[in-house]
Motif scaffolding. Structure first.
Motif, PDB file in Angstrom:
ATOM      1  N   SER A   1       0.830  -1.218   0.000  1.00 56.05           N
ATOM      2  CA  SER A   1       0.000   0.000   0.000  1.00 56.05           C
ATOM      3  C   SER A   1       0.862   1.264   0.000  1.00 56.05           C
ATOM      4  O   SER A   1       0.421   2.320  -0.458  1.00 56.05           O
ATOM      5  CB  SER A   1      -0.928   0.015   1.225  1.00 56.05           C
ATOM      6  OG  SER A   1      -1.822  -1.079   1.180  1.00 56.05           O
ATOM      7  N   ALA A   2       2.082   1.137   0.524  1.00 54.18           N
ATOM      8  CA  ALA A   2       2.991   2.286   0.575  1.00 54.18           C
ATOM      9  C   ALA A   2       3.726   2.496  -0.748  1.00 54.18           C
ATOM     10  O   ALA A   2       4.539   3.408  -0.871  1.00 54.18           O
ATOM     11  CB  ALA A   2       3.999   2.102   1.704  1.00 54.18           C
ATOM     12  N   GLY A   3       3.409   1.643  -1.737  1.00 53.84           N
ATOM     13  CA  GLY A   3       4.037   1.794  -3.047  1.00 53.84           C
ATOM     14  C   GLY A   3       5.248   0.909  -3.254  1.00 53.84           C
ATOM     15  O   GLY A   3       5.902   0.966  -4.293  1.00 53.84           O
ATOM     16  N   ILE A   4       5.575   0.119  -2.255  1.00 53.57           N
ATOM     17  CA  ILE A   4       6.713  -0.799  -2.361  1.00 53.57           C
ATOM     18  C   ILE A   4       6.278  -2.021  -3.153  1.00 53.57           C
ATOM     19  O   ILE A   4       5.173  -2.534  -2.960  1.00 53.57           O
ATOM     20  CB  ILE A   4       7.190  -1.217  -0.946  1.00 53.57           C
ATOM     21  CG1 ILE A   4       7.706   0.007  -0.193  1.00 53.57           C
ATOM     22  CG2 ILE A   4       8.250  -2.302  -1.017  1.00 53.57           C
ATOM     23  CD1 ILE A   4       7.976  -0.238   1.270  1.00 53.57           C
TER      24      ILE A   4
ATOM     25  N   THR B   1       6.595  -3.719  12.356  1.00 58.54           N
ATOM     26  CA  THR B   1       5.145  -3.548  12.308  1.00 58.54           C
ATOM     27  C   THR B   1       4.789  -2.526  11.234  1.00 58.54           C
ATOM     28  O   THR B   1       5.615  -1.677  10.861  1.00 58.54           O
ATOM     29  CB  THR B   1       4.595  -3.061  13.659  1.00 58.54           C
ATOM     30  OG1 THR B   1       5.087  -1.740  13.929  1.00 58.54           O
ATOM     31  CG2 THR B   1       5.015  -3.996  14.783  1.00 58.54           C
ATOM     32  N   THR B   2       3.567  -2.600  10.747  1.00 58.50           N
ATOM     33  CA  THR B   2       3.095  -1.658   9.720  1.00 58.50           C
ATOM     34  C   THR B   2       3.173  -0.229  10.228  1.00 58.50           C
ATOM     35  O   THR B   2       3.515   0.698   9.479  1.00 58.50           O
ATOM     36  CB  THR B   2       1.652  -2.005   9.319  1.00 58.50           C
ATOM     37  OG1 THR B   2       1.610  -3.355   8.835  1.00 58.50           O
ATOM     38  CG2 THR B   2       1.151  -1.062   8.228  1.00 58.50           C
ATOM     39  N   GLN B   3       2.871  -0.020  11.494  1.00 57.77           N
ATOM     40  CA  GLN B   3       2.923   1.324  12.076  1.00 57.77           C
ATOM     41  C   GLN B   3       4.329   1.900  12.029  1.00 57.77           C
ATOM     42  O   GLN B   3       4.527   3.062  11.663  1.00 57.77           O
ATOM     43  CB  GLN B   3       2.429   1.272  13.525  1.00 57.77           C
ATOM     44  CG  GLN B   3       2.373   2.638  14.207  1.00 57.77           C
ATOM     45  CD  GLN B   3       1.889   2.530  15.642  1.00 57.77           C
ATOM     46  OE1 GLN B   3       1.706   1.437  16.174  1.00 57.77           O
ATOM     47  NE2 GLN B   3       1.682   3.673  16.271  1.00 57.77           N
TER      48      GLN B   3
ATOM     49  N   GLY C   1      10.036  13.047   3.909  1.00 58.53           N
ATOM     50  CA  GLY C   1      10.307  14.434   4.283  1.00 58.53           C
ATOM     51  C   GLY C   1      11.694  14.882   3.871  1.00 58.53           C
ATOM     52  O   GLY C   1      11.952  16.087   3.732  1.00 58.53           O
ATOM     53  N   ARG C   2      12.588  13.940   3.690  1.00 56.68           N
ATOM     54  CA  ARG C   2      13.943  14.242   3.236  1.00 56.68           C
ATOM     55  C   ARG C   2      14.107  14.012   1.739  1.00 56.68           C
ATOM     56  O   ARG C   2      15.230  14.065   1.219  1.00 56.68           O
ATOM     57  CB  ARG C   2      14.949  13.370   4.004  1.00 56.68           C
ATOM     58  CG  ARG C   2      15.067  13.748   5.483  1.00 56.68           C
ATOM     59  CD  ARG C   2      15.676  15.127   5.621  1.00 56.68           C
ATOM     60  NE  ARG C   2      15.715  15.536   7.011  1.00 56.68           N
ATOM     61  CZ  ARG C   2      16.098  16.738   7.408  1.00 56.68           C
ATOM     62  NH1 ARG C   2      16.454  17.638   6.514  1.00 56.68           N
ATOM     63  NH2 ARG C   2      16.105  17.051   8.689  1.00 56.68           N
ATOM     64  N   GLY C   3      13.007  13.721   1.086  1.00 57.14           N
ATOM     65  CA  GLY C   3      13.066  13.549  -0.369  1.00 57.14           C
ATOM     66  C   GLY C   3      13.479  12.165  -0.816  1.00 57.14           C
ATOM     67  O   GLY C   3      13.796  11.949  -1.991  1.00 57.14           O
ATOM     68  N   TYR C   4      13.475  11.188   0.113  1.00 55.80           N
ATOM     69  CA  TYR C   4      13.862   9.825  -0.252  1.00 55.80           C
ATOM     70  C   TYR C   4      12.633   9.069  -0.740  1.00 55.80           C
ATOM     71  O   TYR C   4      11.648   8.932  -0.016  1.00 55.80           O
ATOM     72  CB  TYR C   4      14.470   9.111   0.964  1.00 55.80           C
ATOM     73  CG  TYR C   4      15.056   7.745   0.649  1.00 55.80           C
ATOM     74  CD1 TYR C   4      16.372   7.621   0.219  1.00 55.80           C
ATOM     75  CD2 TYR C   4      14.291   6.588   0.790  1.00 55.80           C
ATOM     76  CE1 TYR C   4      16.917   6.378  -0.053  1.00 55.80           C
ATOM     77  CE2 TYR C   4      14.822   5.340   0.513  1.00 55.80           C
ATOM     78  CZ  TYR C   4      16.141   5.242   0.085  1.00 55.80           C
ATOM     79  OH  TYR C   4      16.676   4.008  -0.195  1.00 55.80           O
ATOM     80  N   ASP C   5      12.696   8.580  -1.963  1.00 59.38           N
ATOM     81  CA  ASP C   5      11.578   7.841  -2.550  1.00 59.38           C
ATOM     82  C   ASP C   5      11.761   6.358  -2.282  1.00 59.38           C
ATOM     83  O   ASP C   5      12.597   5.693  -2.905  1.00 59.38           O
ATOM     84  CB  ASP C   5      11.509   8.109  -4.057  1.00 59.38           C
ATOM     85  CG  ASP C   5      10.227   7.544  -4.675  1.00 59.38           C
ATOM     86  OD1 ASP C   5       9.477   6.859  -3.953  1.00 59.38           O
ATOM     87  OD2 ASP C   5       9.992   7.790  -5.869  1.00 59.38           O
ATOM     88  N   ILE C   6      10.996   5.825  -1.329  1.00 58.61           N
ATOM     89  CA  ILE C   6      11.123   4.429  -0.930  1.00 58.61           C
ATOM     90  C   ILE C   6      10.702   3.487  -2.050  1.00 58.61           C
ATOM     91  O   ILE C   6      11.099   2.316  -2.079  1.00 58.61           O
ATOM     92  CB  ILE C   6      10.288   4.170   0.348  1.00 58.61           C
ATOM     93  CG1 ILE C   6      10.756   2.883   1.044  1.00 58.61           C
ATOM     94  CG2 ILE C   6       8.804   4.076   0.022  1.00 58.61           C
ATOM     95  CD1 ILE C   6      12.132   2.961   1.616  1.00 58.61           C
ATOM     96  N   ARG C   7       9.929   3.984  -3.007  1.00 58.47           N
ATOM     97  CA  ARG C   7       9.455   3.128  -4.106  1.00 58.47           C
ATOM     98  C   ARG C   7      10.569   2.765  -5.070  1.00 58.47           C
ATOM     99  O   ARG C   7      10.494   1.744  -5.761  1.00 58.47           O
ATOM    100  CB  ARG C   7       8.328   3.827  -4.855  1.00 58.47           C
ATOM    101  CG  ARG C   7       7.075   4.063  -4.021  1.00 58.47           C
ATOM    102  CD  ARG C   7       6.090   4.950  -4.747  1.00 58.47           C
ATOM    103  NE  ARG C   7       6.660   6.273  -5.030  1.00 58.47           N
ATOM    104  CZ  ARG C   7       6.039   7.236  -5.691  1.00 58.47           C
ATOM    105  NH1 ARG C   7       4.819   7.007  -6.179  1.00 58.47           N
ATOM    106  NH2 ARG C   7       6.627   8.392  -5.891  1.00 58.47           N
ATOM    107  N   THR C   8      11.589   3.589  -5.122  1.00 56.46           N
ATOM    108  CA  THR C   8      12.697   3.324  -6.048  1.00 56.46           C
ATOM    109  C   THR C   8      14.009   3.062  -5.321  1.00 56.46           C
ATOM    110  O   THR C   8      14.952   2.552  -5.912  1.00 56.46           O
ATOM    111  CB  THR C   8      12.893   4.523  -7.000  1.00 56.46           C
ATOM    112  OG1 THR C   8      13.116   5.713  -6.220  1.00 56.46           O
ATOM    113  CG2 THR C   8      11.674   4.723  -7.866  1.00 56.46           C
TER     114      THR C   8
END
Length: 375
Positions: free
Chosen positions: A298-301, A316-318, A329-336
Motif C-alpha cells: 500500500s505504501a508503493g513498495i 510492524t506496519t505502524q 520528508g527528506r526527499g527519499y523515494d522508498i518506491r525506487t
C-alpha cells in the motif's frame, strides 16, 4: 459452591502461590485485616489501596514480616520509594520468613556483581526473589550447574530472574535440555570453541527454552531438514532463531511457508533463500504476515523489493509507515530506493537517516579545491 485452589505454604516461608477470588472474598467476610501489617505498609508509604484491590488476601495473613523485608531491602541499598514499589507490586514478599530471605540474598549474591544489581533485579522481578524455601535446593543446584558450564554470571541472573521456573525445578531437567542443545549444535557442524557463546546467546534471547521438551527442538529441525535446508543452513537458522526455535511447530511452519510462497510467487529455492535472510518468517502467523505485506504494498513498495530485503517484514506496519513518512520528508523515494534504510532498531534507523541527511546536505562542490578560472 466455592472453587478451591491449593495453597502452598512452607514452615519458613508462608508464600501463598494461588488463591481463588471467592476464597479471598470469604476471608474478607470472616476475618479482619492484620492491622500491624497495614500500619507497617502505611509507614513505608506503600499503596495499600492497590494491594486491597488486587491482592487483598495478603493483608489477612499472620504472621507477616513487613518490617523485616523493608530492612533487608534497605540494607541492600534500596531507597524508600523502591521498597514501597516492590511491596505494592508483590505484597506476598511480606509472608516470607526472614531466614529464607537472607538465604535468598546470599544465593543471589553468588551470581550478582553487587547488591545494587540485585536490588534492580528484585524491583523488576520480585516474585523471582521472594520464593518458597522448598525451591531453595533446586535453585542452588541449578546455579552450580550453570556455573560449571562457565556461563557468564549475567546470563545466569537473567535466567533466574526472567524464567524462575527453570531454577525451581530439579537440575536434571535442565541438564537434559542443555545436552540436547549442545548435541544438536555439534551435529550441525558448530565449532566447539564457539559453543559456549552460542549457548549464552540462545539462553539470553529466550530463557524459557529450558522449559520446553527436547523433542520439540528435534522435531522442528527435522521438519526443516525435510524441507531441503542443508546442515549448514540449519545451523544458520538455529543460530538466528536461537531459543525461539522451540516456540515453533511443523504445522504452523508448514502453513506460514505455504502462505509466504503463494504471496511472493517464489520458487521453492527462492523461498529457502528468503527464509535464510529472514528466519522470522517461520514463526509469524499468516494474519500478521498478511497485514505487513499489505502495508508495504500500500505504501508503493513492490514485491521484488520485499523479496530483496525480507527483513523489513519484521517491522510492524505502524513503524514502517512512520519511517517512510520521515524519509519522504527528506526527499527519499522508498518506491525506487533500497528498503535497507527502513531496517533495524530505532537506533539503526536514526543512524541511517542521519547519513541520508548528511548526503543531501553535502555541498555540490569542494570549496577547498582550486577553481579553474580563466585569467
Amino acid at each position: 459452591m466455592l472453587r478451591l485452589i491449593s495453597i502452598s505454604l512452607c514452615r519458613q516461608c508462608q508464600c501463598v502461590t494461588a488463591l481463588s477470588p471467592n476464597l479471598r472474598s470469604c476471608a474478607t467476610l470472616n476475618s479482619a485485616e492484620n492491622q500491624q501489617t497495614v500500619q507497617a505498609l502505611y509507614d513505608l508509604s506503600v499503596d495499600i489501596q492497590k494491594i486491597r484491590k488486587l491482592q487483598g488476601w495478603v493483608l489477612y495473613q499472620c504472621p507477616a514480616y513487613t518490617k523485616e523485608v523493608a530492612e533487608l531491602l534497605k540494607d541492600m541499598g534500596a531507597s524508600g520509594s523502591i521498597i514501597a514499589r516492590i511491596l505494592a507490586i508483590h505484597p506476598e514478599a511480606i509472608l516470607c520468613h526472614p531466614e529464607q530471605m537472607q538465604a535468598q540474598r546470599e544465593m543471589w549474591m553468588s551470581v550478582c556483581a553487587n547488591q545494587k544489581e540485585l536490588v534492580g533485579i528484585i524491583e523488576k522481578f520480585p516474585a523471582s526473589f521472594f520464593t518458597p524455601s522448598i525451591h531453595h535446593n533446586n535453585q542452588q543446584n541449578n546455579i552450580t550447574y550453570f556455573q560449571c558450564l562457565n556461563l557468564n554470571k549475567r546470563i545466569i541472573t537473567k535466567l533466574m530472574a526472567s524464567a524462575p521456573q527453570s531454577f525451581s525445578r530439579p537440575v536434571e531437567q535442565n541438564e537434559v535440555m542443555v545436552r540436547t542443545l549442545q548435541q544438536v549444535y555439534q551435529e550441525l557442524g558448530g565449532e566447539e570453541d564457539n559453543m559456549k557463546i552460542w549457548l549464552q546467546k540462545l539462553l539470553s534471547q529466550n530463557p524459557f527454552v529450558l522449559l520446553k521438551p527436547p523433542e520439540v527442538l528435534k522435531e522442528n529441525l527435522l521438519f526443516l531438514k525435510e524441507k531441503g535446508f542443508s546442515t549448514a543452513e540449519l545451523l544458520h537458522l538455529l543460530s538466528k532463531l536461537r531459543g525461539f526455535v522451540t516456540e515453533l511447530n511443523p504445522q504452523s511452519m508448514r502453513s506460514t511457508l505455504a502462505y509466504s510462497q503463494d504471496t511472493t510467487g517464489c520458487s521453492k529455492a527462492e523461498l529457502q533463500n528468503l527464509i535464510l535472510k529472514c528466519p522470522a518468517l517461520l514463526y509469524y502467523p499468516e494474519a500478521i504476515l498478511a497485514e505487513r505485506f499489505q502495508g508495504l504494498l500500500s505504501a508503493g513498495i513492490n514485491m521484488s523489493q520485499i523479496i530483496e530485503t525480507p527483513t523489513v517484514l519484521e517491522l510492524t506496519t505502524q513503524i514502517v509507515n512512520y519511517r517512510i513518512q520521515r524519509l519522504q520528508g527528506r526527499g527519499y523515494d522508498i518506491r525506487t530506493g533500497s528498503l535497507e534504510v527502513l531496517n533495524g532498531t530505532k537506533k539503526d534507523f536514526e543512524k541511517s537517516y542521519g547519513k541520508l541527511q548528511l548526503c543531501r546536505e553535502r555541498p555540490l562542490f569542494n570549496p577547498a579545491a582550486p577553481l579553474n578560472v580563466d585569467d
